[in-house]
Motif scaffolding. Structure first.
Motif, mmCIF file in Angstrom:
data_model
loop_
_atom_site.group_PDB
_atom_site.id
_atom_site.type_symbol
_atom_site.label_atom_id
_atom_site.label_comp_id
_atom_site.label_asym_id
_atom_site.label_seq_id
_atom_site.Cartn_x
_atom_site.Cartn_y
_atom_site.Cartn_z
ATOM 1 N N ILE A 254 0.807 -1.183 0.021
ATOM 2 C CA ILE A 254 -0.049 0.051 -0.050
ATOM 3 C C ILE A 254 0.727 1.408 0.039
ATOM 4 O O ILE A 254 2.037 1.315 0.627
ATOM 5 N N SER A 255 0.401 2.052 -0.624
ATOM 6 C CA SER A 255 1.232 3.554 -0.684
ATOM 7 C C SER A 255 0.646 4.623 0.117
ATOM 8 O O SER A 255 1.256 5.305 0.479
ATOM 9 N N GLY A 256 -0.564 4.257 0.656
ATOM 10 C CA GLY A 256 -0.967 5.348 1.713
ATOM 11 C C GLY A 256 -2.580 5.239 2.073
ATOM 12 O O GLY A 256 -3.103 4.396 1.724
ATOM 13 N N VAL A 257 -2.772 5.823 3.219
ATOM 14 C CA VAL A 257 -4.018 5.750 4.069
ATOM 15 C C VAL A 257 -4.660 7.225 3.844
ATOM 16 O O VAL A 257 -4.044 8.184 3.978
ATOM 17 N N ALA A 258 -5.902 6.985 3.617
ATOM 18 C CA ALA A 258 -6.628 8.543 3.233
ATOM 19 C C ALA A 258 -7.748 8.466 4.149
ATOM 20 O O ALA A 258 -8.388 7.555 4.223
ATOM 21 N N LYS A 259 -8.333 9.874 4.412
ATOM 22 C CA LYS A 259 -9.611 9.843 5.305
ATOM 23 C C LYS A 259 -10.427 11.174 4.432
ATOM 24 O O LYS A 259 -9.934 12.081 4.055
ATOM 25 N N ASP A 260 -11.805 10.717 4.281
ATOM 26 C CA ASP A 260 -12.650 11.588 3.883
ATOM 27 C C ASP A 260 -13.675 11.927 4.541
ATOM 28 O O ASP A 260 -14.645 10.917 4.766
ATOM 29 N N LYS A 261 -13.922 13.173 5.202
ATOM 30 C CA LYS A 261 -15.300 13.372 6.124
ATOM 31 C C LYS A 261 -16.219 14.012 5.189
ATOM 32 O O LYS A 261 -17.377 14.286 5.882
ATOM 33 N N ASN A 262 -16.149 14.464 4.101
ATOM 34 C CA ASN A 262 -17.012 14.987 3.365
ATOM 35 C C ASN A 262 -17.994 14.227 2.595
ATOM 36 O O ASN A 262 -18.506 14.265 1.608
ATOM 37 N N ILE A 263 -18.555 13.343 3.417
ATOM 38 C CA ILE A 263 -19.417 12.332 2.837
ATOM 39 C C ILE A 263 -20.913 12.080 3.784
ATOM 40 O O ILE A 263 -20.824 12.447 4.760
ATOM 41 N N ALA A 264 -21.961 11.850 3.208
ATOM 42 C CA ALA A 264 -23.113 11.407 3.978
ATOM 43 C C ALA A 264 -23.517 9.998 3.481
ATOM 44 O O ALA A 264 -23.456 9.772 2.358
#
Ligand code: ADP
Ligand code: ASP
Ligand code: MG
Length: 410
Positions: A254-264
């Motif tokens: 894996i090259s990275g971990v990401a987070k997205d709070k902009n969802i519903a």
């Protein structure tokens, strides 16, 4: 003869105050004095764009998108003119241009416009006159000659569009971190900087919430094979190269971990357990231009079932409205809407041939007592939906599971 044509983009924090603008002017003029042609694309200073949005809301919370774009585009004009003045003070020839002067033509989608083409004649003329060209990021004009903006974080895309159009030798994205990391370095202090990353992995990371690059800029860089580099405007250290193939591709999972709070998340509850229901729901959403992300259909219990899906927060209202309006045609009991969720994802080209990768991610969450609400996978990513209050911890435990236990090697 010129050495190279270099496009340099500077983000909001890199131009936040007078000293930082002078620092950026120095980076640009050093590049110019080394014999290169330079086009610099600038964002608005610091939190200017947020402040402008607040200002608009004070006057009219329902202001038209056209007028909002008219307002938001001014932030970049300020930073560009100030930077040009700083370069004048250093004694180099320079001209600053707005999006329309620089030839950015977009579609009419105010607030999230797409670049159709860059008519770069003016930029070329200025470069021929041996001037440094400073261009406002994030904006263009549409067919009505009205100002449009490209969506939050869109200056990266402006820079890559110029680099692609001018066939620049290099497009440097200067920001406030040393490059692309295995996770947001502000959230995960032991995240590692990547020396290089593929366009595909970067595109996934950016689309899954790593705001270090606007996802459309990566898409465009891949399509036009733009030589892209992310680096710090403060540290002077080498950054991260984004390219088609990288040397380490086979070794890492894996090259990275990401987070997205902009969802519903919307759950359509009590649907009839019969064919055609999913088609009805998602064709209605598509007609309303709502982008649907993760979809989960429950196993039917008796004669009803539920369908849950995620959308961006901006699309939530439209999605709910269009489904409520068609309640009878679709046939459901009610819609359950949840805002307090976040999507946490791992990305890596190497995971396709390594079946244990997803399991390791789930194990990390299990050990931390974090519940998974939904899962979605593709060849190069695994995403889970978790409670927003646990999202930051989820990123950290997943990151630790992949990077730390084996001393930085995966
Ligand atoms: P700019 O104003 O320069 O465009 P942004 O705030 O848009 O800067 O993007 C840079 C920020 O992206 C960093 O400060 C960092 O907190 C965040 N970020 C999120 N994920 C990553 C990542 N994987 N690598 C580097 N930075 C990341
Ligand atoms: N100023 C714009 C924003 O804050 C564009 C950018 O910074 O890329 O979203
Ligand atoms: Mg940005």
């Amino acid at each position: 003869m010129r050495m190279a044509l270099i496009v340099q983009k500077f983000g909001g924090s890199s131009v936040a105050d007078a000293d930082r603008i002078r620092n950026v002017a120095r980076i640009i003029t050093d590049t110019y004095k080394a014999g290169n042609d330079v086009v610099a694309v600038l964002s608005a200073q610091g939190d200017t764009t947020d402040d402008l949005i607040d200002k608009a809301a004070e006057i009219n919370p329902k202001a038209s998108k056209r007028e909002l774009d008219m307002l938001l585009s001014t932030g970049e004009q300020i930073s560009c003119s100030l930077c040009a003045m700083a370069i004048e003070a250093i004694g180099c020839p320079v001209v600053s241009l707005t999006g329309w002067q620089a030839g950015f033509h977009t579609n009419s989608g105010y607030g999230n416009a797409r670049i159709k083409r860059v008519r770069a004649d003016r930029i070329r003329t200025e470069l021929d006159k041996k001037r440094i060209v400073i261009v406002t990021g994030f904006q263009g004009i549409n067919k009505f000659d009205d100002i449009t903006t490209l969506g939050r974080g869109g200056s990266d895309t402006s820079a890559v569009a110029i680099a692609a159009t001018l066939r620049a030798d290099l497009c440097q994205i200067f920001t406030d971190v040393d490059g692309v990391y295995t996770a947001d370095p502000r959230l995960v202090p032991n995240a590692h900087k990547l020396d290089e990353i593929t366009y595909d992995e970067m595109l996934e990371l950016a689309s899954l919430g790593a705001q270090v690059l606007h996802n459309r800029s990566v898409e465009m860089a891949k399509r036009y094979n733009v030589n892209l580099e992310v680096l710090s405007s403060f540290s002077g250290k080498p950054g991260t190269k984004v390219k088609e193939v990288v040397k380490t591709m086979e070794k890492t999972y894996i090259s990275g971990v990401a987070k997205d709070k902009n969802i519903a998340r919307l759950a359509v509850v009590g649907l009839k357990n019969s064919p055609g229901i999913a088609y009805k729901i998602f064709s209605l959403l598509a007609k309303s231009k709502v982008n649907v992300d993760i979809i989960l259909q429950s196993i039917g219990r008796g004669d009803t079932k539920d369908i849950s899906f995620t959308v961006s927060k901006a699309d939530r209202e439209v999605a709910q409205k269009v489904l409520e309006e068609n309640k009878d045609a679709i046939g459901f009991d009610h819609i359950d809407v949840s805002d307090d969720i976040a999507k946490v994802s791992i990305v890596g080209a190497g995971m396709v041939n390594n079946p244990g990768v997803a399991a390791r991610m789930f194990e990390a969450l299990y050990n931390a007592g974090i519940n998974i609400n939904m899962i979605s996978t593709s060849e190069i990513k695994v995403s889970v939906l978790v409670n927003v209050a646990e999202a930051d911890r989820a990123v950290r435990v997943i990151h630790d599971r992949f990077y730390d236990e084996i001393g930085g090697e995966q």
